[in-house]
Design a protein around this motif. Structure first.
Motif, PDB file in Angstrom:
ATOM      1  N   ARG A  13       3.148-120.753 -26.432  1.00 37.10           N
ATOM      2  CA  ARG A  13       2.163-121.376 -25.562  1.00 37.10           C
ATOM      3  C   ARG A  13       2.860-122.483 -24.775  1.00 37.10           C
ATOM      4  NH1 ARG A  13      -2.433-124.816 -26.855  1.00 37.10           N
ATOM      5  NH2 ARG A  13      -1.511-125.272 -28.872  1.00 37.10           N
ATOM      6  N   ALA A  14       2.436-122.691 -23.540  1.00 33.81           N
ATOM      7  CA  ALA A  14       2.951-123.819 -22.752  1.00 33.81           C
ATOM      8  C   ALA A  14       1.740-124.557 -22.219  1.00 33.81           C
ATOM      9  CB  ALA A  14       3.814-123.309 -21.604  1.00 33.81           C
ATOM     10  N   TYR A  15       1.737-125.854 -22.427  1.00 32.68           N
ATOM     11  CA  TYR A  15       0.560-126.612 -22.037  1.00 32.68           C
ATOM     12  C   TYR A  15       0.921-128.074 -21.818  1.00 32.68           C
ATOM     13  CZ  TYR A  15      -4.235-128.361 -22.108  1.00 32.68           C
ATOM     14  OH  TYR A  15      -5.409-128.965 -21.767  1.00 32.68           O
ATOM     15  N   ASN A  16       0.522-128.623 -20.684  1.00 31.20           N
ATOM     16  CA  ASN A  16       0.702-130.056 -20.426  1.00 31.20           C
ATOM     17  C   ASN A  16       2.135-130.551 -20.586  1.00 31.20           C
ATOM     18  OD1 ASN A  16      -1.547-131.204 -19.446  1.00 31.20           O
ATOM     19  ND2 ASN A  16      -2.368-131.903 -21.416  1.00 31.20           N
ATOM     20  N   GLY A  17       3.095-129.721 -20.196  1.00 32.40           N
ATOM     21  CA  GLY A  17       4.485-130.140 -20.301  1.00 32.40           C
ATOM     22  C   GLY A  17       5.111-129.884 -21.657  1.00 32.40           C
ATOM     23  N   TYR A  18       4.313-129.410 -22.610  1.00 37.80           N
ATOM     24  CA  TYR A  18       4.847-129.081 -23.934  1.00 37.80           C
ATOM     25  C   TYR A  18       4.996-127.579 -24.100  1.00 37.80           C
ATOM     26  CZ  TYR A  18       4.061-133.853 -25.507  1.00 37.80           C
ATOM     27  OH  TYR A  18       4.118-135.201 -25.646  1.00 37.80           O
ATOM     28  N   PRO A  60       0.705-113.152 -14.964  1.00 35.26           N
ATOM     29  CA  PRO A  60       1.281-114.380 -15.508  1.00 35.26           C
ATOM     30  C   PRO A  60       2.745-114.182 -15.916  1.00 35.26           C
ATOM     31  CG  PRO A  60      -0.035-113.294 -17.173  1.00 35.26           C
ATOM     32  CD  PRO A  60      -0.181-112.489 -15.921  1.00 35.26           C
ATOM     33  N   THR A  61       3.514-115.262 -15.852  1.00 33.44           N
ATOM     34  CA  THR A  61       4.929-115.179 -16.180  1.00 33.44           C
ATOM     35  C   THR A  61       5.110-115.217 -17.695  1.00 33.44           C
ATOM     36  OG1 THR A  61       5.276-116.440 -14.184  1.00 33.44           O
ATOM     37  CG2 THR A  61       7.180-116.106 -15.591  1.00 33.44           C
ATOM     38  N   ILE A  62       5.594-114.116 -18.246  1.00 30.37           N
ATOM     39  CA  ILE A  62       5.834-114.021 -19.683  1.00 30.37           C
ATOM     40  C   ILE A  62       7.162-113.298 -19.900  1.00 30.37           C
ATOM     41  CG2 ILE A  62       4.898-113.257 -21.913  1.00 30.37           C
ATOM     42  CD1 ILE A  62       2.195-112.904 -20.321  1.00 30.37           C
ATOM     43  N   THR A 104      -9.525-117.637 -22.887  1.00 25.56           N
ATOM     44  CA  THR A 104      -8.255-117.095 -22.400  1.00 25.56           C
ATOM     45  C   THR A 104      -7.923-117.654 -21.020  1.00 25.56           C
ATOM     46  OG1 THR A 104      -9.567-115.146 -21.910  1.00 25.56           O
ATOM     47  CG2 THR A 104      -8.063-114.993 -23.744  1.00 25.56           C
ATOM     48  N   ARG A 105      -7.813-118.972 -20.930  1.00 23.33           N
ATOM     49  CA  ARG A 105      -7.484-119.570 -19.644  1.00 23.33           C
ATOM     50  C   ARG A 105      -5.977-119.638 -19.411  1.00 23.33           C
ATOM     51  NH1 ARG A 105      -9.940-124.773 -19.975  1.00 23.33           N
ATOM     52  NH2 ARG A 105      -8.801-125.330 -18.098  1.00 23.33           N
ATOM     53  N   PHE A 106      -5.221-119.707 -20.493  1.00 20.19           N
ATOM     54  CA  PHE A 106      -3.768-119.752 -20.371  1.00 20.19           C
ATOM     55  C   PHE A 106      -3.184-118.582 -21.149  1.00 20.19           C
ATOM     56  CE2 PHE A 106      -5.479-124.022 -20.425  1.00 20.19           C
ATOM     57  CZ  PHE A 106      -5.026-124.510 -19.215  1.00 20.19           C
ATOM     58  N   VAL A 112       0.451-110.377 -29.373  1.00 15.37           N
ATOM     59  CA  VAL A 112      -0.284-109.863 -28.219  1.00 15.37           C
ATOM     60  C   VAL A 112      -0.610-111.020 -27.293  1.00 15.37           C
ATOM     61  CG1 VAL A 112      -1.299-107.840 -29.324  1.00 15.37           C
ATOM     62  CG2 VAL A 112      -2.487-110.041 -29.426  1.00 15.37           C
ATOM     63  N   VAL A 113      -0.713-110.699 -26.015  1.00 13.97           N
ATOM     64  CA  VAL A 113      -1.099-111.689 -25.017  1.00 13.97           C
ATOM     65  C   VAL A 113      -2.404-111.209 -24.402  1.00 13.97           C
ATOM     66  CG1 VAL A 113      -0.384-112.959 -22.970  1.00 13.97           C
ATOM     67  CG2 VAL A 113       1.353-111.973 -24.486  1.00 13.97           C
ATOM     68  N   ASP A 114      -3.440-112.000 -24.588  1.00 10.83           N
ATOM     69  CA  ASP A 114      -4.740-111.699 -24.001  1.00 10.83           C
ATOM     70  C   ASP A 114      -4.783-112.481 -22.695  1.00 10.83           C
ATOM     71  OD1 ASP A 114      -7.374-110.942 -23.616  1.00 10.83           O
ATOM     72  OD2 ASP A 114      -8.180-112.535 -24.883  1.00 10.83           O
ATOM     73  N   THR A 115      -4.500-111.817 -21.595  1.00 10.33           N
ATOM     74  CA  THR A 115      -4.358-112.553 -20.335  1.00 10.33           C
ATOM     75  C   THR A 115      -5.713-112.843 -19.715  1.00 10.33           C
ATOM     76  OG1 THR A 115      -4.252-110.579 -18.985  1.00 10.33           O
ATOM     77  CG2 THR A 115      -2.168-111.444 -19.799  1.00 10.33           C
ATOM     78  N   PRO A 116      -5.792-113.938 -19.006  1.00 11.03           N
ATOM     79  CA  PRO A 116      -7.018-114.225 -18.282  1.00 11.03           C
ATOM     80  C   PRO A 116      -7.196-113.275 -17.093  1.00 11.03           C
ATOM     81  CG  PRO A 116      -5.377-115.925 -17.881  1.00 11.03           C
ATOM     82  CD  PRO A 116      -4.783-114.984 -18.874  1.00 11.03           C
ATOM     83  N   GLY A 117      -6.291-112.356 -16.894  1.00  2.37           N
ATOM     84  CA  GLY A 117      -6.397-111.423 -15.764  1.00  2.37           C
ATOM     85  C   GLY A 117      -5.163-111.549 -14.892  1.00  2.37           C
ATOM     86  N   PHE A 118      -4.821-110.480 -14.249  1.00  3.33           N
ATOM     87  CA  PHE A 118      -3.633-110.500 -13.414  1.00  3.33           C
ATOM     88  C   PHE A 118      -4.029-110.720 -11.978  1.00  3.33           C
ATOM     89  CE2 PHE A 118      -1.768-109.021 -17.090  1.00  3.33           C
ATOM     90  CZ  PHE A 118      -0.410-108.868 -16.929  1.00  3.33           C
TER      91      PHE A 118
END
Ligand SMILES: Nc1nc2c(ncn2[C@@H]2O[C@H](COP(=O)(O)OP(=O)(O)O)[C@@H](O)[C@H]2O)c(=O)[nH]1
Ligand SMILES: [Mg+2]
Ligand SMILES: [Zn+2]
Length: 289
Positions: free
Chosen positions: A8-13, A69-71, A197-199, A211-217
């Motif tokens: 996970r990437a969030y808020n610079g972390y 999303p970039t994964i 699933t916002r991020f 698994v990655v549950d994407t918010p949509g492509f």
């Protein structure tokens, strides 16, 4: 130095998962200077600062990088559609397939809610299996083929892609009840479930893998040469014996693809998608100059 995967990437972390725990990490300053960007899915080496905090020192070699999303390091993409409610959108399915083919990532087509339209589900499955794709027929409501789904996900990093409302989160909750992903219509989702699933994030499976549950492509642009498009339609390949080379299989005479279309060896709806995407690529090219 410990190694782990960025889930996970969030808020610079960046949250790095090891076998033991999840570390909240910053990246080393020198990586920023070298414009080395860490993505979800990256395997990294980090300095353990204690108390589950750390500093990422190094990104291990990346196998693949999916965009929007970039994964990083995805093993496969599951393209998820419902047969009904919402109706399956073959145009959109074809667009997803082209993008996945172009990035060389293995694809599995999943049709959910099959109990709502059995015949339609079988017809579509047959059509795409004939092209060479793997198609899973699923029903979250009737828990159909969930074991097959579980087996296909084990030990891999899988992205679930597809429109909202087709049942991605419902299926993932059956695979791993602890996920507690929010399901239902957009209005129903507010305040329900543990995760929204916002991020994009990697969710660990007990069978191994993620698994990655994407918010949509936001799959809108086709960044490729027009001559590269036909090879993203696997069933065209065997018929590309055309008078002209390269041939765009649109207006050219003596075209192997168009002859196969006339014989019914290539599906009209697939060829229509091909022409539409070709026109988009040509339009985008015009704008560039
Ligand atoms: N009839 C039917 N409805 C389903 C099935 N799977 C999910 N749903 C419903 O479809 C809606 C959207 O599901 P959700 O999992 O949130 O879809 P997502 O947006 O793709 O994650 C919910 O109301 C689910 O109950 C299924 O197999 N059959
Ligand atoms: Mg969902
Ligand atoms: Zn041709």
């Amino acid at each position: 130095m410990p190694q782990g995967v960025v889930i996970r990437a969030y808020n610079g972390y960046h949250y790095v998962r090891t076998e033991a725990s999840v570390f909240e990490c910053k990246t080393r300053g020198k990586m920023k200077k070298q414009r080395e960007k860490v993505y979800v899915g990256d395997y990294v080496e980090f300095e353990d600062l204690g108390q589950e905090k750390g500093i990422i020192e190094k990104i291990l070699p990346r196998k693949t990088l999916l965009e929007r999303p970039t994964i990083a390091n995805i093993s496969q993409v599951f393209l998820m559609f419902a047969v009904k409610d919402p109706d399956v959108n073959l145009k959109l399915l074809n667009r997803f397939l082209v993008l996945a083919e172009h990035s060389d990532i293995p694809i599995v087509i999943c049709l959910n809610k099959v109990e709502l339209a059995e015949e339609e589900a079988n017809r579509i499955a047959e059509e795409y299996r004939a092209i060479g794709y793997t198609v899973l027929l699923l029903s979250a409501h009737e828990e159909r083929n969930i074991d097959m789904l579980k087996a296909a996900l084990a030990d891999k990093i899988t992205v679930f892609a597809g429109p909202s409302g087709v049942g991605k989160s419902s299926l993932l909750n059956l695979v791993e009840p602890t996920f507690e992903l929010a399901t239902g219509s957009v209005s129903e989702k507010i305040g329900r479930g543990k995760h929204t699933t916002r991020f994009a994030q990697l969710l660990p499976l007990s069978s191994g893998g993620y698994v990655v549950d994407t918010p949509g492509f936001s799959y809108t642009e086709f960044e490729m040469e027009e001559t590269a498009l036909a090879s993203c339609f696997p069933e065209f390949r065997q018929y590309e014996q055309c008078r002209f080379s390269p041939c765009l299989h649109s207006h050219e005479p003596s075209c192997g693809v168009k002859e196969a279309l006339d014989r019914g060896d290539i599906r009209q709806q697939r060829y229509q998608s091909y022409l539409e995407i070709l026109a988009e690529i040509q339009e985008a090219k015009k704008k560039k100059y």
